[in-house]
Design a protein around this motif. Structure first.
Motif, mmCIF file in Angstrom:
data_model
loop_
_atom_site.group_PDB
_atom_site.id
_atom_site.type_symbol
_atom_site.label_atom_id
_atom_site.label_comp_id
_atom_site.label_asym_id
_atom_site.label_seq_id
_atom_site.Cartn_x
_atom_site.Cartn_y
_atom_site.Cartn_z
ATOM 1 N N ILE A 104 2.360 10.345 -0.372
ATOM 2 C CA ILE A 104 1.705 9.065 -0.647
ATOM 3 C C ILE A 104 1.195 8.572 0.699
ATOM 4 C CG2 ILE A 104 1.996 6.682 -1.416
ATOM 5 C CD1 ILE A 104 4.137 7.690 -3.342
ATOM 6 N N PRO A 105 -0.110 8.579 0.883
ATOM 7 C CA PRO A 105 -0.642 8.195 2.193
ATOM 8 C C PRO A 105 -0.431 6.704 2.465
ATOM 9 C CG PRO A 105 -2.429 8.557 0.638
ATOM 10 C CD PRO A 105 -1.155 8.946 -0.062
ATOM 11 N N PRO A 106 -0.389 6.334 3.740
ATOM 12 C CA PRO A 106 -0.285 4.914 4.078
ATOM 13 C C PRO A 106 -1.442 4.145 3.429
ATOM 14 C CG PRO A 106 0.091 6.263 6.017
ATOM 15 C CD PRO A 106 -0.387 7.187 4.938
ATOM 16 N N GLY A 107 -1.139 2.931 2.994
ATOM 17 C CA GLY A 107 -2.141 2.106 2.331
ATOM 18 C C GLY A 107 -2.829 1.162 3.287
ATOM 19 N N GLY A 108 -3.970 0.712 2.859
ATOM 20 C CA GLY A 108 -4.732 -0.304 3.579
ATOM 21 C C GLY A 108 -4.642 -1.632 2.850
ATOM 22 N N ARG A 109 -5.540 -2.535 3.188
ATOM 23 C CA ARG A 109 -5.511 -3.889 2.623
ATOM 24 C C ARG A 109 -5.570 -3.878 1.093
ATOM 25 N NH1 ARG A 109 -9.594 -8.841 4.046
ATOM 26 N NH2 ARG A 109 -8.660 -10.288 2.587
ATOM 27 N N ARG A 110 -6.375 -3.012 0.537
ATOM 28 C CA ARG A 110 -6.522 -2.952 -0.925
ATOM 29 C C ARG A 110 -5.203 -2.564 -1.602
ATOM 30 N NH1 ARG A 110 -9.343 1.469 -4.161
ATOM 31 N NH2 ARG A 110 -9.185 0.633 -6.254
ATOM 32 N N GLU A 111 -4.536 -1.531 -1.078
ATOM 33 C CA GLU A 111 -3.301 -1.037 -1.682
ATOM 34 C C GLU A 111 -2.114 -1.963 -1.431
ATOM 35 O OE1 GLU A 111 -6.090 2.213 -0.999
ATOM 36 O OE2 GLU A 111 -5.139 0.888 0.453
ATOM 37 N N LEU A 112 -2.122 -2.655 -0.305
ATOM 38 C CA LEU A 112 -0.980 -3.484 0.098
ATOM 39 C C LEU A 112 -1.098 -4.937 -0.344
ATOM 40 C CD1 LEU A 112 -0.668 -2.179 3.777
ATOM 41 C CD2 LEU A 112 0.496 -1.318 1.746
ATOM 42 N N GLY A 113 -2.292 -5.375 -0.660
ATOM 43 C CA GLY A 113 -2.529 -6.792 -0.908
ATOM 44 C C GLY A 113 -2.636 -7.518 0.430
ATOM 45 N N LEU A 114 -3.260 -8.664 0.423
ATOM 46 C CA LEU A 114 -3.498 -9.383 1.674
ATOM 47 C C LEU A 114 -2.203 -9.705 2.416
ATOM 48 C CD1 LEU A 114 -5.417 -10.739 3.658
ATOM 49 C CD2 LEU A 114 -5.264 -12.824 2.259
ATOM 50 N N VAL A 129 2.955 -0.263 17.879
ATOM 51 C CA VAL A 129 2.345 0.957 17.332
ATOM 52 C C VAL A 129 1.107 0.566 16.516
ATOM 53 C CG1 VAL A 129 4.489 2.285 17.266
ATOM 54 C CG2 VAL A 129 3.844 0.927 15.275
ATOM 55 N N PRO A 130 0.172 1.507 16.372
ATOM 56 C CA PRO A 130 -1.021 1.180 15.576
ATOM 57 C C PRO A 130 -0.702 0.859 14.116
ATOM 58 C CG PRO A 130 -1.365 3.203 16.836
ATOM 59 C CD PRO A 130 0.080 2.818 16.994
ATOM 60 N N GLU A 131 0.337 1.519 13.573
ATOM 61 C CA GLU A 131 0.682 1.299 12.168
ATOM 62 C C GLU A 131 2.150 1.635 11.946
ATOM 63 O OE1 GLU A 131 -0.778 3.063 7.861
ATOM 64 O OE2 GLU A 131 -2.187 2.992 9.521
ATOM 65 N N MET A 132 2.840 0.802 11.163
ATOM 66 C CA MET A 132 4.222 1.074 10.737
ATOM 67 C C MET A 132 4.130 1.765 9.385
ATOM 68 S SD MET A 132 6.649 -0.156 12.849
ATOM 69 C CE MET A 132 8.025 -0.282 11.745
ATOM 70 N N HIS A 133 4.183 3.081 9.410
ATOM 71 C CA HIS A 133 3.949 3.847 8.190
ATOM 72 C C HIS A 133 5.011 3.611 7.110
ATOM 73 C CE1 HIS A 133 1.464 6.168 11.138
ATOM 74 N NE2 HIS A 133 0.601 5.919 10.164
ATOM 75 N N LEU A 134 6.246 3.368 7.517
ATOM 76 C CA LEU A 134 7.275 3.038 6.527
ATOM 77 C C LEU A 134 6.786 1.880 5.665
ATOM 78 C CD1 LEU A 134 10.140 2.870 5.249
ATOM 79 C CD2 LEU A 134 10.804 1.489 7.214
ATOM 80 N N PHE A 135 6.268 0.846 6.302
ATOM 81 C CA PHE A 135 5.832 -0.340 5.586
ATOM 82 C C PHE A 135 4.525 -0.111 4.833
ATOM 83 C CE2 PHE A 135 8.156 -3.229 8.845
ATOM 84 C CZ PHE A 135 9.370 -2.917 8.271
ATOM 85 N N THR A 136 3.559 0.598 5.448
ATOM 86 C CA THR A 136 2.262 0.772 4.776
ATOM 87 C C THR A 136 2.332 1.746 3.604
ATOM 88 O OG1 THR A 136 1.507 2.433 6.395
ATOM 89 C CG2 THR A 136 0.909 0.111 6.804
ATOM 90 N N VAL A 137 3.406 2.517 3.534
ATOM 91 C CA VAL A 137 3.643 3.318 2.333
ATOM 92 C C VAL A 137 4.453 2.483 1.342
ATOM 93 C CG1 VAL A 137 4.771 5.374 1.401
ATOM 94 C CG2 VAL A 137 3.460 5.543 3.528
ATOM 95 N N PHE A 138 5.566 1.930 1.794
ATOM 96 C CA PHE A 138 6.490 1.211 0.918
ATOM 97 C C PHE A 138 5.827 -0.001 0.257
ATOM 98 C CE2 PHE A 138 11.392 0.557 0.933
ATOM 99 C CZ PHE A 138 11.388 0.265 -0.417
ATOM 100 N N ALA A 139 5.022 -0.741 1.004
ATOM 101 C CA ALA A 139 4.439 -1.984 0.490
ATOM 102 C C ALA A 139 3.418 -1.742 -0.619
ATOM 103 C CB ALA A 139 3.818 -2.784 1.621
ATOM 104 N N GLN A 140 3.084 -0.494 -0.883
ATOM 105 C CA GLN A 140 2.204 -0.199 -2.019
ATOM 106 C C GLN A 140 2.913 -0.444 -3.348
ATOM 107 O OE1 GLN A 140 -0.370 3.383 -1.558
ATOM 108 N NE2 GLN A 140 0.631 3.520 0.451
ATOM 109 N N HIS A 141 4.231 -0.449 -3.308
ATOM 110 C CA HIS A 141 5.027 -0.852 -4.486
ATOM 111 C C HIS A 141 5.539 -2.252 -4.145
ATOM 112 C CE1 HIS A 141 7.978 -1.195 -7.574
ATOM 113 N NE2 HIS A 141 7.949 0.087 -7.913
ATOM 114 N N ARG A 142 4.721 -3.223 -4.385
ATOM 115 C CA ARG A 142 4.945 -4.579 -3.866
ATOM 116 C C ARG A 142 6.281 -5.180 -4.278
ATOM 117 N NH1 ARG A 142 -1.239 -6.625 -4.873
ATOM 118 N NH2 ARG A 142 -2.150 -4.860 -3.763
#
Length: 179
Positions: free
Chosen positions: A6-16, A31-44
């Motif tokens: 499951i790739p890291p999400g952007g604004r659309r996948e994560l919500g604002l 870091v440029p991106e916290m991948h744990l969060f940008t993957v996990f936050a896709q399941h809000r």
């Protein structure tokens, strides 16, 4: 390591709000991106339920930060969670777990540099990860160092980071820091 399933999400996948949270967390971590969060936050719903729980165990728990990091490093090592280890090697240094102690945690039980307190904790971690329970002998050893609430937290901390390691390894969450 498993490629990202499951790739890291952007604004659309994560919500604002999720996207802003992830940007802030990345900035704090440097870091440029916290991948744990940008993957996990896709399941809000799951993310916003988990995040406060994880924060309490990591930063607001009853266990001293040094003990918390010793436990997390051991779980990460036993479960071969490179993401967990990459994050918590750095955090452990900030919380007073030097590189020699980290090496002893990784080499346990063959290491002799650890305090009796940390030996008891690592025995407890290994038992919980191996048998999903703890012997009376190990419980009593730990009870010599931890109060009732700390003992409960200890078991939950091991379980939380065990589950997180499984999640990170299975989903193939990318590393945050280039090594």
């Amino acid at each position: 390591m498993v490629p990202p399933r499951i790739p890291p999400g952007g604004r659309r996948e994560l919500g604002l709000i999720g996207w802003l949270f992830c940007k802030l967390a990345s900035r704090i971590a440097g870091v440029p991106e916290m991948h744990l969060f940008t993957v996990f936050a896709q399941h809000r719903r799951m993310f916003w339920t988990w995040a406060p729980f994880g924060w309490v165990l990591l930063r607001r728990g009853r266990l001293p930060g040094r003990d918390t990091e010793v436990v997390i490093l051991r779980v990460g090592r036993v479960r071969n969670s490179e993401y967990e280890l990459q994050q918590h090697r750095r955090i452990a240094l900030q919380r007073g777990v030097d590189l020699q102690t980290q090496a002893a945690v990784f080499a346990w039980p063959a290491a002799d540099r650890l305090s009796a307190r940390h030996q008891a904790m690592l025995t407890g971690v290994d038992e919980l990860l191996t048998t999903r329970a703890m012997s009376d002998e190990t419980w009593q050893r730990l009870a010599g160092y931890l109060d009732r609430r700390q003992l409960m937290e200890f078991v939950m901390l091991v379980g939380q980071y065990d589950a997180l390691a499984m999640w990170l390894n299975t989903l193939g969450v990318p590393m945050d820091y280039p090594d």
